[in-house]
Design an enzyme around this catalytic site. Sequence first.
Site: not given
Length: 359
Positions: A176, A208
Amino acid sequence: MSKTTVAVIAAVSAGAGAAATAAMYSLRSSSKKIETEAATTTITTATTTTSTAKPPVPIPASQIFAPTPPTTATTTATTNSTALATTTGAPVDPAGLFEYGFPGPVADIAARSALISSFDRRLRNPHWVAEHITPSSLAIRDGDRKNSAFLEDTAVPEKFRAKLKDYFRSGYDRGHQVPAADAKWNQTAMDETFYLTNMCPQVGDGFNRDYWAHFEDFCRRLTQTYPSVRIVTGPLYLPKRDPVDNKWYVKYEVIGSPPNVAVPTHFFKVIFAEDGTVGGKVALGAFVLPNAPIPNEKPLTDFEVPVEAVERASGLEFATKLPVQRRKRLCAEASCALVIKDYADRQKAFAKGGSPPRK
């Protein structure tokens, strides 16, 4: 930020001398010098003051190349280009090509509930994604990540879009740019953060699911000090010096079948922390992180760079309309330190159909 990374970012500034570039990118200067540098920064921000904003309507090529403003909406590229040739007396008419279509590039702008994104069709990644968080938006918990699913963005033409199968067994997470946790205030808003136009391939373990997640949490914690925080996030593809011939090269992996989706070498965040008053101060912070495992003990300030460094590396601008007298340096106004939380196990629980951790 490490000397190597600063040198990499400086290397993309082809127009500047070596000495001037080094001085520009030095973060070990007085606050007065930083404010002086900020005065020369040219930036454009993608504001998200309203969630109902519509994407801008592209200007037809026929209008761009017209010698005079078109008098009707039906004016064609052929008519305008012919008029241009007549006006200039030129024996050629390059703009006549647009009778058959405008080649581009075209940025797909998506205005959604919690974000605005600009998509890069060539690299199948966003150019940038802008969001806005406030104490009240983070306090509402009407959205649940368990009810969201990753989605291909059908607003992008099929031949240009990133696809779910591109990430399958790639070794990279669907990372994201605007995190789902920033859009818990509404289920639809959270669902929209799962479009692949809000994703880039990111290293999972160590980035991440670790350092990057802590960095996102840092951005949310800024709302404890600032009533309004705006963030622009996006990928970078920075050059690296080859040890053999000592030349600089841009090298990145491409995933998918056929290989279409570029794997960024780095990611940036530019943060606008607003004091909440009309015409008030804005604390600006810019950070560039490598798409690689980062030890949690690494100080966030090691990745702080001048806003202009991100501009030069990305081709974007971030605050052209923000007067220098309203600017403050974020890490001089607030503590730029991470709070380490255990995100890895929690994110693995939602990894159905996702990529395995990169080894």
